[in-house]
Scaffold this motif. Structure first.
Motif, short mmCIF file in Angstrom:
data_model
loop_
_atom_site.label_atom_id
_atom_site.label_comp_id
_atom_site.label_asym_id
_atom_site.label_seq_id
_atom_site.Cartn_x
_atom_site.Cartn_y
_atom_site.Cartn_z
N GLU A 1 0.81 -1.22 0.00
CA GLU A 1 0.00 0.00 0.00
C GLU A 1 0.84 1.27 0.00
O GLU A 1 0.37 2.33 -0.43
N ASN A 2 2.07 1.19 0.47
CA ASN A 2 2.92 2.38 0.56
C ASN A 2 4.09 2.34 -0.42
O ASN A 2 5.06 3.08 -0.26
N ALA A 3 3.99 1.47 -1.42
CA ALA A 3 5.09 1.34 -2.38
C ALA A 3 5.38 2.66 -3.09
O ALA A 3 6.54 3.00 -3.34
N GLY A 4 4.34 3.41 -3.42
CA GLY A 4 4.53 4.68 -4.11
C GLY A 4 5.33 5.68 -3.29
O GLY A 4 6.20 6.39 -3.81
N VAL A 5 5.05 5.72 -1.98
CA VAL A 5 5.77 6.64 -1.10
C VAL A 5 7.18 6.13 -0.82
O VAL A 5 8.16 6.89 -0.85
N PHE A 6 7.30 4.83 -0.56
CA PHE A 6 8.61 4.25 -0.24
C PHE A 6 9.59 4.41 -1.41
O PHE A 6 10.80 4.54 -1.19
N GLY A 7 9.07 4.37 -2.62
CA GLY A 7 9.94 4.44 -3.79
C GLY A 7 10.39 5.85 -4.14
O GLY A 7 11.27 6.02 -5.00
N LYS A 8 9.84 6.87 -3.49
CA LYS A 8 10.16 8.25 -3.85
C LYS A 8 10.88 9.01 -2.74
O LYS A 8 11.71 9.88 -3.02
N VAL A 9 10.54 8.72 -1.49
CA VAL A 9 11.04 9.52 -0.37
C VAL A 9 11.68 8.59 0.66
O VAL A 9 11.17 7.50 0.93
N TYR A 10 12.79 9.05 1.23
CA TYR A 10 13.41 8.27 2.31
C TYR A 10 12.86 8.71 3.66
O TYR A 10 12.75 9.90 3.95
N PHE A 11 12.54 7.74 4.48
CA PHE A 11 12.23 7.94 5.90
C PHE A 11 12.29 6.55 6.54
O PHE A 11 12.21 5.53 5.84
N PRO A 12 12.46 6.47 7.84
CA PRO A 12 12.50 5.14 8.50
C PRO A 12 11.21 4.38 8.22
O PRO A 12 10.12 4.85 8.53
N ARG A 13 11.34 3.21 7.64
CA ARG A 13 10.14 2.47 7.23
C ARG A 13 9.28 2.04 8.41
O ARG A 13 8.08 1.80 8.25
N LEU A 14 9.88 1.93 9.60
CA LEU A 14 9.10 1.55 10.78
C LEU A 14 8.09 2.62 11.18
O LEU A 14 7.19 2.37 11.98
N VAL A 15 8.23 3.83 10.59
CA VAL A 15 7.26 4.89 10.87
C VAL A 15 5.86 4.45 10.48
O VAL A 15 4.88 4.73 11.20
N THR A 16 5.73 3.73 9.37
CA THR A 16 4.41 3.32 8.88
C THR A 16 3.73 2.31 9.81
O THR A 16 2.58 2.52 10.20
N PRO A 17 4.39 1.20 10.19
CA PRO A 17 3.72 0.28 11.14
C PRO A 17 3.38 0.93 12.47
O PRO A 17 2.32 0.66 13.04
N ILE A 18 4.26 1.79 12.97
CA ILE A 18 4.00 2.45 14.24
C ILE A 18 2.77 3.35 14.14
O ILE A 18 1.92 3.38 15.04
N SER A 19 2.65 4.09 13.05
CA SER A 19 1.49 4.96 12.86
C SER A 19 0.21 4.15 12.74
O SER A 19 -0.86 4.57 13.21
N ASN A 20 0.30 2.96 12.13
CA ASN A 20 -0.88 2.09 12.04
C ASN A 20 -1.34 1.65 13.42
O ASN A 20 -2.54 1.61 13.71
N VAL A 21 -0.39 1.30 14.29
CA VAL A 21 -0.74 0.87 15.65
C VAL A 21 -1.35 2.03 16.44
O VAL A 21 -2.35 1.86 17.15
N ILE A 22 -0.77 3.23 16.30
CA ILE A 22 -1.29 4.38 17.04
C ILE A 22 -2.72 4.71 16.61
O ILE A 22 -3.59 4.98 17.45
N SER A 23 -2.97 4.69 15.31
CA SER A 23 -4.33 4.97 14.82
C SER A 23 -5.31 3.91 15.31
O SER A 23 -6.47 4.22 15.61
N THR A 24 -4.85 2.67 15.43
CA THR A 24 -5.71 1.60 15.94
C THR A 24 -5.99 1.78 17.42
O THR A 24 -7.09 1.49 17.90
N ILE A 25 -5.00 2.26 18.18
CA ILE A 25 -5.21 2.55 19.60
C ILE A 25 -6.27 3.63 19.77
O ILE A 25 -7.14 3.54 20.66
N ILE A 26 -6.23 4.65 18.92
CA ILE A 26 -7.23 5.72 18.99
C ILE A 26 -8.62 5.17 18.73
O ILE A 26 -9.58 5.50 19.43
N ARG A 27 -8.73 4.29 17.74
CA ARG A 27 -10.02 3.66 17.45
C ARG A 27 -10.50 2.84 18.65
O ARG A 27 -11.69 2.82 18.97
N PHE A 28 -9.57 2.15 19.29
CA PHE A 28 -9.93 1.35 20.46
C PHE A 28 -10.50 2.23 21.58
O PHE A 28 -11.52 1.89 22.18
N PHE A 29 -9.86 3.34 21.85
CA PHE A 29 -10.34 4.23 22.91
C PHE A 29 -11.71 4.83 22.56
O PHE A 29 -12.55 5.04 23.45
#
Length: 280
Positions: free
Chosen positions: A106-134
């Motif tokens: 799902e993030n291939a387009g972003v990963f192929g153009k810009v550098y950033f730590p790839r773990l940012v994406t899984p971490i953001s997914n978990v945080i958004s899921t925590i918000i949904r849980f609350f």
């Protein structure tokens, strides 16, 4: 004026977290978290109201099918509250897994153009899921207050301190399983078809629609306790609903499995991220 240089080179370590670098990109984590909400409810009629409607309807169906027709007990907890709470817990873990299971594709387009730590994406997914849980827990607490006034439920308030611990526990486990699957789906796309089926099967192997006490002593209960999600579900239901089975030996084992999955997931994730653009 001071000059700053950023040197980007190939990684050679399999187990490399770079938490300092991830922290430097905390603004990007916020943006990805915000994006997850916008994309999820864009061009929908009810928008975020689905966060309330989905568990309400699914809990109503489960209470009717498993509670009324099948006659499965809930250890004295009001049936609808039992399923509402259980669904909120399971939805949190399942979403952590499924959202991270498609990280690379799902993030291939972003990963192929810009550098950033790839773990940012899984971490953001978990945080958004925590918000949904609350958000869903607001609804659970409303029903809990109603049944509390009627004297039909007695939560263990001191055990509520364990809820944040279990959110971290399930978040790490879901993220670890998700990024392992995501790493494999860069080459084998048909694995994505098995994710939803596997999550549904995993739910029935976890005491979600039934309490652990309904499983007979012996190999059946031991098998359920070997499931690393089971102890977390039981701890959270013990805190919120006042009913649950605490098995600290299996609880420690579930943490060991979680950490093993997380380490293995990060190793595979770091390995695949170097070359996934060639196969995605």
């Amino acid at each position: 004026m001071a000059e700053y240089h950023t040197h980007i080179s190939a990684k050679h370590k399999w187990l490399e977290l770079n938490l300092k670098e991830v922290w430097n990109y905390r603004d990007l984590i916020y943006l990805f978290t915000k994006r997850n909400f916008v994309v999820s409810y864009k061009q929908t009629i009810l928008g975020p109201a689905w966060l309330f409607l989905t568990p309400l309807m699914s809990s109503l169906v489960q209470a009717f099918v498993f509670g009324e027709i099948a006659g499965i007990g809930t250890d004295g907890v009001p049936t609808y509250l039992f399923y509402l709470c259980s669904n909120a817990i399971w939805a949190y873990f399942a979403n952590c897994l499924t959202t991270n299971a498609s990280t690379f594709t799902e993030n291939a387009g972003v990963f192929g153009k810009v550098y950033f730590p790839r773990l940012v994406t899984p971490i953001s997914n978990v945080i958004s899921t925590i918000i949904r849980f609350f958000i869903q827990m607001i609804m659970v607490c409303l029903f809990l207050a109603y049944f509390l006034i009627r004297g039909e439920v007695q939560p263990h308030w001191a055990a509520w301190l364990m809820i944040p611990v279990e959110l971290v526990h399930l978040g790490i486990l879901g993220m670890g399983c998700g990024i392992i699957i995501s790493s494999m789906t860069t080459k084998y796309r048909d694995l994505t078809v098995l994710v939803e089926f596997g999550v549904q099967l995993w739910m029935y192997l976890t005491p979600i629609v039934y309490p652990l006490s309904t499983a007979a002593e012996g190999w059946m209960r031991t098998g359920l306790l070997l499931n690393p999600v089971t102890c977390s579900v039981e701890v959270m239901r013990y805190a919120i609903l006042g009913q649950g089975s605490l098995h600290w030996g299996f609880y420690g084992l579930s943490w060991a499995v979680t950490l093993l999955v997380a380490v293995l997931g990060i190793m595979i994730f770091n390995r695949v991220e170097r070359t996934f653009m060639d196969t995605v």
